[in-house]
Design a protein around this motif. Structure first.
Motif, PDB file in Angstrom:
ATOM      1  N   ASP A 496       9.171   0.454  57.101  1.00 50.35           N
ATOM      2  CA  ASP A 496      10.405  -0.312  57.247  1.00 50.35           C
ATOM      3  C   ASP A 496      11.517   0.556  57.833  1.00 50.35           C
ATOM      4  OD1 ASP A 496      11.396   1.261  55.175  1.00 50.35           O
ATOM      5  OD2 ASP A 496      11.243  -0.310  53.669  1.00 50.35           O
ATOM      6  N   SER A 497      12.704  -0.006  57.915  1.00 52.75           N
ATOM      7  CA  SER A 497      13.822   0.674  58.569  1.00 52.75           C
ATOM      8  C   SER A 497      14.326   1.877  57.787  1.00 52.75           C
ATOM      9  CB  SER A 497      14.982  -0.312  58.772  1.00 52.75           C
ATOM     10  OG  SER A 497      15.495  -0.739  57.523  1.00 52.75           O
ATOM     11  N   GLN A 498      13.900   2.021  56.530  1.00 48.81           N
ATOM     12  CA  GLN A 498      14.307   3.156  55.712  1.00 48.81           C
ATOM     13  C   GLN A 498      13.262   4.273  55.737  1.00 48.81           C
ATOM     14  OE1 GLN A 498      17.576   2.652  54.069  1.00 48.81           O
ATOM     15  NE2 GLN A 498      17.272   1.143  55.695  1.00 48.81           N
ATOM     16  N   GLY A 499      12.194   4.093  56.521  1.00 50.01           N
ATOM     17  CA  GLY A 499      11.144   5.097  56.582  1.00 50.01           C
ATOM     18  C   GLY A 499      10.134   4.981  55.459  1.00 50.01           C
ATOM     19  N   ARG A 500      10.230   3.922  54.655  1.00 52.41           N
ATOM     20  CA  ARG A 500       9.255   3.739  53.583  1.00 52.41           C
ATOM     21  C   ARG A 500       7.924   3.271  54.151  1.00 52.41           C
ATOM     22  NH1 ARG A 500      14.121   1.699  50.302  1.00 52.41           N
ATOM     23  NH2 ARG A 500      13.970  -0.124  51.646  1.00 52.41           N
ATOM     24  N   ILE A 501       6.841   3.692  53.504  1.00 52.68           N
ATOM     25  CA  ILE A 501       5.487   3.320  53.914  1.00 52.68           C
ATOM     26  C   ILE A 501       4.957   2.313  52.910  1.00 52.68           C
ATOM     27  CG2 ILE A 501       3.155   4.159  54.383  1.00 52.68           C
ATOM     28  CD1 ILE A 501       4.436   6.953  54.842  1.00 52.68           C
ATOM     29  N   LEU A 502       4.425   1.192  53.397  1.00 45.93           N
ATOM     30  CA  LEU A 502       3.872   0.143  52.546  1.00 45.93           C
ATOM     31  C   LEU A 502       2.413  -0.046  52.916  1.00 45.93           C
ATOM     32  CD1 LEU A 502       6.920  -0.979  53.761  1.00 45.93           C
ATOM     33  CD2 LEU A 502       6.636  -2.238  51.620  1.00 45.93           C
ATOM     34  N   ALA A 503       1.542  -0.052  51.900  1.00 39.98           N
ATOM     35  CA  ALA A 503       0.102  -0.141  52.173  1.00 39.98           C
ATOM     36  C   ALA A 503      -0.556  -1.066  51.166  1.00 39.98           C
ATOM     37  CB  ALA A 503      -0.543   1.242  52.116  1.00 39.98           C
ATOM     38  N   VAL A 504      -1.481  -1.885  51.664  1.00 42.53           N
ATOM     39  CA  VAL A 504      -2.207  -2.844  50.829  1.00 42.53           C
ATOM     40  C   VAL A 504      -3.376  -2.159  50.141  1.00 42.53           C
ATOM     41  CG1 VAL A 504      -3.749  -4.830  50.933  1.00 42.53           C
ATOM     42  CG2 VAL A 504      -1.570  -4.904  52.104  1.00 42.53           C
ATOM     43  N   GLU A 505      -3.502  -2.395  48.840  1.00 41.47           N
ATOM     44  CA  GLU A 505      -4.700  -2.019  48.081  1.00 41.47           C
ATOM     45  C   GLU A 505      -5.361  -3.325  47.654  1.00 41.47           C
ATOM     46  OE1 GLU A 505      -6.026   1.100  44.580  1.00 41.47           O
ATOM     47  OE2 GLU A 505      -4.036   0.195  44.494  1.00 41.47           O
ATOM     48  N   THR A 506      -6.321  -3.779  48.470  1.00 39.26           N
ATOM     49  CA  THR A 506      -6.893  -5.115  48.292  1.00 39.26           C
ATOM     50  C   THR A 506      -7.573  -5.324  46.943  1.00 39.26           C
ATOM     51  OG1 THR A 506      -7.167  -5.338  50.680  1.00 39.26           O
ATOM     52  CG2 THR A 506      -8.463  -6.805  49.304  1.00 39.26           C
ATOM     53  N   PRO A 507      -8.404  -4.395  46.471  1.00 38.68           N
ATOM     54  CA  PRO A 507      -9.094  -4.670  45.201  1.00 38.68           C
ATOM     55  C   PRO A 507      -8.139  -4.895  44.033  1.00 38.68           C
ATOM     56  CG  PRO A 507     -10.102  -2.814  46.353  1.00 38.68           C
ATOM     57  CD  PRO A 507      -8.825  -3.116  47.064  1.00 38.68           C
ATOM     58  N   GLU A 508      -6.961  -4.258  44.072  1.00 39.36           N
ATOM     59  CA  GLU A 508      -6.008  -4.380  42.970  1.00 39.36           C
ATOM     60  C   GLU A 508      -4.952  -5.457  43.228  1.00 39.36           C
ATOM     61  OE1 GLU A 508      -6.344  -2.886  40.162  1.00 39.36           O
ATOM     62  OE2 GLU A 508      -8.037  -1.637  40.788  1.00 39.36           O
ATOM     63  N   ASN A 509      -5.024  -6.105  44.406  1.00 40.60           N
ATOM     64  CA  ASN A 509      -4.055  -7.156  44.750  1.00 40.60           C
ATOM     65  C   ASN A 509      -2.611  -6.652  44.629  1.00 40.60           C
ATOM     66  OD1 ASN A 509      -6.015  -9.103  45.284  1.00 40.60           O
ATOM     67  ND2 ASN A 509      -6.171  -9.644  43.118  1.00 40.60           N
ATOM     68  N   ARG A 510      -2.354  -5.495  45.214  1.00 41.59           N
ATOM     69  CA  ARG A 510      -1.008  -4.951  45.130  1.00 41.59           C
ATOM     70  C   ARG A 510      -0.699  -4.120  46.369  1.00 41.59           C
ATOM     71  NH1 ARG A 510      -2.042  -0.644  40.162  1.00 41.59           N
ATOM     72  NH2 ARG A 510      -3.400   0.818  41.301  1.00 41.59           N
ATOM     73  N   ILE A 511       0.574  -3.841  46.524  1.00 37.08           N
ATOM     74  CA  ILE A 511       1.052  -3.063  47.666  1.00 37.08           C
ATOM     75  C   ILE A 511       1.751  -1.815  47.135  1.00 37.08           C
ATOM     76  CG2 ILE A 511       2.644  -3.056  49.627  1.00 37.08           C
ATOM     77  CD1 ILE A 511       2.183  -6.126  49.745  1.00 37.08           C
ATOM     78  N   HIS A 512       1.368  -0.665  47.666  1.00 41.85           N
ATOM     79  CA  HIS A 512       2.011   0.600  47.303  1.00 41.85           C
ATOM     80  C   HIS A 512       3.220   0.809  48.212  1.00 41.85           C
ATOM     81  CE1 HIS A 512      -1.481   2.552  45.007  1.00 41.85           C
ATOM     82  NE2 HIS A 512      -1.914   1.340  45.369  1.00 41.85           N
ATOM     83  N   ILE A 513       4.328   1.267  47.640  1.00 43.59           N
ATOM     84  CA  ILE A 513       5.504   1.644  48.418  1.00 43.59           C
ATOM     85  C   ILE A 513       5.728   3.145  48.239  1.00 43.59           C
ATOM     86  CG2 ILE A 513       7.952   1.260  48.873  1.00 43.59           C
ATOM     87  CD1 ILE A 513       7.729  -1.463  47.650  1.00 43.59           C
ATOM     88  N   LEU A 514       5.726   3.884  49.357  1.00 44.80           N
ATOM     89  CA  LEU A 514       5.934   5.329  49.350  1.00 44.80           C
ATOM     90  C   LEU A 514       7.187   5.654  50.146  1.00 44.80           C
ATOM     91  CD1 LEU A 514       2.320   6.359  50.489  1.00 44.80           C
ATOM     92  CD2 LEU A 514       3.040   5.729  48.184  1.00 44.80           C
ATOM     93  N   ASP A 515       7.782   6.811  49.884  1.00 44.96           N
ATOM     94  CA  ASP A 515       8.828   7.276  50.781  1.00 44.96           C
ATOM     95  C   ASP A 515       8.176   7.965  51.973  1.00 44.96           C
ATOM     96  OD1 ASP A 515       8.178   9.887  50.087  1.00 44.96           O
ATOM     97  OD2 ASP A 515       9.914  10.188  48.795  1.00 44.96           O
TER      98      ASP A 515
END
Length: 568
Positions: A496-515
């Motif tokens: 995103d515009s703040q440089g955060r990284i978002l990644a899908v973890e399909t088996p857990e049905n969730r999205i990780h947000i990293l700096d």
């Protein structure tokens, strides 16, 4: 009478002509340094043994004699050598191919430059530093408020546990106090730096004012702007505040240390702002958008998929529309009402593997069977890259206009990321500094070829490597920065515009947000995510103005596209 008492020489007397002593001389000889009235100019010029330069009195000091051929007068300025020159300097041949201008023109140009620099320092740079310095106390208050909230959360969780965990609670509180001290230290250093810079700018302003008022060509003509030093703003501390993540109380039988909760690490980095203050121009600062506590769905779109042509890729076109790939030979554009806006068939009739959108709005897609990367301009499709021994899979478009392609070779044992400028290969990223492979390959896992790719705002190249169970991030030069391994089978990835990284973890049905440095921030695990697959962040300028990044999450199994607001 003592000369110092002569009323004609008294500091209280008006200025007089040096020849006839009449008051109010209107002319001045810059060579002889003589005050002259109009009537005495002719008499003064009658001495032909000396080269004179008579100018209006208000322009005294505007004549410069040559240091090499004194007392010759310098009438030109050599821009190549950056110095004044007389007629003998010209005829000497030393400046034959050099660029020359009239010295008075040079004087005027330097005056104008001084005026511009003075105005920039007074009206822009100085005010900007003051504004930056004024934000530090606000950051301190916000940080302190956040720390107090975290302490309260820890105390509330601690009340649910046995008294035996009090020591563990105090340990966490000690860590917070240490974090608070570290943050204050960083902000205090930044505040001190701003104070020093502001003082230096004030001094520079005073010096420039004096120089601007001066008519001394020998001083003014040597002026060199030093504003570049102040345009480069100091690095600002980028503080990632810790968060408290309490565990479920039902796990009380497990070790206290593992289940009470944990604080994410404090991160204090500096962010180089570069030449944000460009002259002439206005100051602009990126909007800071923080994560919200509870992400929410703001659009929920269902798309009909015929037979087995399920959706497998999504890419934001703008804040109202998005492109999708199905398991057929067409690429489709939908709006968030679920309406098909337009579609087109691939050039070869093959199913595309991945799609991306350029800065200018053109669409890029990869054709695995044809071993090509294609760009769609209006209604025409062009093959920009045609491969022979490599197969193109996932693709993204960089901020510079380049195309980044993840590819495997035909035997399936090598993977790499290649940067293209048009059809020209500019960069190949395959190994780390120790010669080890950066990415997994089909030979290791024939059933998995997922390596989604995206470029971050700091020009890092981020790859979601499904077989390696990692997010692999390299810098613009292709050097490994970090691997994030706290994720299982990552599929989609976005930034995103703040440089955060978002990644899908399909088996857990969730999205990780990293700096941007790979530090875990939080999950998005609500919003009814079922088998999330593809990600795309809409980074339209209008969305930034509205203070929201909108995340598009594609559910592969149901043909459902959700738009989620996760920051503000």
């Amino acid at each position: 009478m003592c000369p110092t008492m002569d009323p004609r020489r008294s500091g209280q007397d008006v200025l007089r002509c040096d020849l006839c002593e009449n008051p109010g001389p209107s002319m001045y000889c810059d060579v002889c340094h003589t005050n002259l009235c109009t009537a005495c100019v002719g008499e003064h010029l009658s001495d032909e043994l000396i080269e004179h330069r008579v100018v209006p009195f208000r322009k005294r000091g505007s004549t410069l004699t040559c240091t090499n051929h004194s007392p010759k007068i310098c009438e030109l300025y050599c821009e190549t050598c950056d110095g004044p020159m007389c007629s003998l300097c010209v005829t000497s041949g030393e400046h034959e191919q050099h660029k020359k201008i009239d010295i008075l023109k040079c004087f005027e140009n330097k005056k104008a430059e001084i005026k511009d620099d003075l105005q920039e320092l007074e009206n822009k740079v100085y005010l900007t530093y003051q504004q930056l310095a004024s934000k530090i106390p606000v950051q301190k208050d916000k940080m302190k408020e956040n720390i107090q909230k975290l302490k309260s959360a820890i105390n509330e969780q601690g009340e649910l546990w046995h008294r035996g965990i009090d020591m563990f609670i105090e340990k966490l509180r000690w860590r917070l106090d240490k974090n608070e001290s570290n943050v204050f230290s960083a902000l205090n250093r930044q505040e001190d730096e701003y104070t020093i810079r502001i003082s230096e700018i004030k001094q520079s302003i005073e010096d420039l004012k004096k120089l601007y008022d001066s008519n001394d060509v020998s001083v003014v003509s040597l002026y060199k702007s030093k504003n570049d030093r102040f345009r480069r703003l100091p690095a600002q501390p980028v503080v990632t505040l810790p968060e408290f993540f309490p565990h479920d109380v039902n796990k009380i039988r497990i070790l206290v240390k593992e289940n009470f909760g944990f604080l994410s690490p404090l991160s204090i980095n500096t962010e180089e702002q570069g030449y944000i203050l460009k002259s002439p121009g206005t100051t602009s600062f990126p909007l800071v958008k923080t994560l919200i506590d509870v992400p929410r769905i703001i659009a929920n779109t269902y798309i009909q998929c015929l037979n087995s042509n399920s959706l497998h890729c999504v890419c934001s076109a703008n804040n109202e529309e998005f492109w999708t790939c199905h398991r057929d030979n067409r690429i489709r554009l939908y709006n968030f009402h679920g309406e098909l806006v337009k579609s087109f068939q691939t050039k070869t009739g093959n199913s595309p593997v991945d799609i991306a959108v350029t800065k200018s709005g053109d669409l890029v897609y990869t054709d695995l069977k044809n071993l090509s990367v294609n760009i769609v301009k209006n209604t025409e499709i062009f093959e920009v890259v045609i491969l022979k021994e490599w197969r193109p899979f996932y693709v993204c478009c960089s901020s510079s206009g380049d195309i980044l392609v993840v590819m495997d070779n035909l035997n399936g044992y090598d993977s790499k990321v290649v940067r293209y400028s048009g059809s020209t290969e500019k960069q190949s990223i395959q190994f780390d500094g120790k010669g080890q492979r950066l990415y997994s390959n089909l030979g290791e896992c024939p059933c998995s070829c997922s390596k989604n790719i995206v470029e971050n705002m700091n020009l890092d190249i981020c790859v979601a490597d499904g077989h390696n169970n990692a997010i692999t991030v390299v810098n613009h030069a292709g050097e490994l920065r970090f691997r994030y391994t706290g994720i299982f089978n990552p599929i989609g990835i976005a930034t995103d515009s703040q440089g955060r990284i978002l990644a899908v973890e399909t088996p857990e049905n969730r999205i990780h947000i990293l700096d941007q440095d790979g530090q875990f921030l939080r999950y998005i695990d609500n919003c009814g995510l079922v088998a999330p697959w593809g990600l795309s962040v809409d980074n339209d300028d209008k969305l930034i103005v509205l203070r929201r990044d909108k995340l598009i999450v594609l559910r592969r199994d149901s043909g459902n596209v959700k738009k989620i607001q996760y920051c503000q």
